[in-house]
Write an enzyme that holds these catalytic residues in place. Structure first.
Site, PDB file in Angstrom:
ATOM      1  N   GLU A 142       0.824  -1.213   0.000  1.00  0.00           N
ATOM      2  CA  GLU A 142       0.000   0.000   0.000  1.00  0.00           C
ATOM      3  C   GLU A 142       0.856   1.261   0.000  1.00  0.00           C
ATOM      4  O   GLU A 142       0.549   2.231  -0.704  1.00  0.00           O
ATOM      5  CB  GLU A 142      -0.947  -0.006   1.210  1.00  0.00           C
ATOM      6  CG  GLU A 142      -2.044  -1.056   1.146  1.00  0.00           C
ATOM      7  CD  GLU A 142      -2.926  -0.931  -0.084  1.00  0.00           C
ATOM      8  OE1 GLU A 142      -3.119   0.213  -0.579  1.00  0.00           O
ATOM      9  OE2 GLU A 142      -3.408  -1.959  -0.580  1.00  0.00           O
TER      10      GLU A 142
ATOM     11  N   HIS B 243       2.082   2.193  -3.479  1.00  0.00           N
ATOM     12  CA  HIS B 243       1.105   2.937  -4.278  1.00  0.00           C
ATOM     13  C   HIS B 243       1.166   4.429  -3.953  1.00  0.00           C
ATOM     14  O   HIS B 243       1.129   5.287  -4.842  1.00  0.00           O
ATOM     15  CB  HIS B 243      -0.315   2.430  -4.020  1.00  0.00           C
ATOM     16  CG  HIS B 243      -0.626   1.105  -4.634  1.00  0.00           C
ATOM     17  ND1 HIS B 243      -0.363   0.803  -5.952  1.00  0.00           N
ATOM     18  CD2 HIS B 243      -1.207  -0.003  -4.103  1.00  0.00           C
ATOM     19  CE1 HIS B 243      -0.755  -0.435  -6.203  1.00  0.00           C
ATOM     20  NE2 HIS B 243      -1.268  -0.946  -5.097  1.00  0.00           N
TER      21      HIS B 243
END
Length: 212
Positions: free
Chosen positions: A24, A27
């Site tokens: 995550e 990203h």
């Protein structure tokens, strides 16, 4: 070596948390690099797992899949990305989406390196570290393969939208509203395992060959 459920939790906990957290965060880092500050402003560009953990997706679901067997499945709280704020939204979407699976590939290779050198340690350290490294390889390969499936809102779906011509990309992006339901249907019918296993096995075989 047959592990108890508690031993499995102890072995898998750290690799799962790292795999999901770094995925995550990757990203968010990529989005910031290409011009979108949404994740940065939300404080989500961090390796602090507490900012990414979803109680159900990161803890409960992985624990249940460990207990009942099958493909280890789970998710974290998605890092917010506003693709319209990227400098070149359609083109840059590919790199932001690919950053997550790429981070899992890198982590799988790091765990493979740990697995290769773990036997040089004392037996009390070598055995648990080898098991944790094997878990780390598997978890990251599974997350990489899962997220590369060309189904919006998975990363592979966003990559596909980025690569398709505009008139097709718009229609394909519309699948996103049904994406999670489709994924759950595939999971509970066993089709997800059938789709993913050849790619998982090929990836594991390649990593094994690289570090033999």
């Amino acid at each position: 070596m047959e592990l108890t459920f508690i031993q499995k939790i102890a072995i898998y906990a750290l690799p799962v948390i790292f795999a999901i957290t770094v995925h995550e965060a990757a990203h968010g880092y990529a989005a910031r690099y290409f011009g979108d500050m949404t994740a940065h402003q939300a404080g989500r560009i961090t390796l602090n797992p507490l900012r990414h953990i979803d109680p159900i997706g990161t803890i409960l679901i992985p624990a249940l899949t460990l207990f009942f067997g099958g493909i280890l499945f789970g998710w974290a709280k998605p890092v917010p990305v506003d693709f319209s704020r990227l400098r070149h939204p359609k083109k840059d979407m590919l790199w932001v989406a690919a950053a997550g699976p790429a981070s899992n590939l890198i982590m799988a290779l790091i765990w493979a390196l740990i697995w290769k050198f773990a036997p040089a340690l004392s037996p009390s350290m070598a055995v648990p570290l080898s098991l944790m490294a094997q878990a780390g390889i598997m978890i990251n390969v599974v997350l990489m393969v899962l997220n590369l499936l060309p189904l919006p809102p998975l990363d592979g779906g966003r990559i596909a939208v980025s690569l398709l011509p505009n008139h097709l990309a718009e229609k394909y992006a519309g699948v996103e509203r049904y994406g999670f339901v489709i994924l759950l249907v595939l999971l509970f019918t066993g089709l997800l395992s059938q789709i993913m296993h050849p790619f998982i096995n090929a990836s594991i075989s390649l990593i094994s060959w690289l570090f033999k």
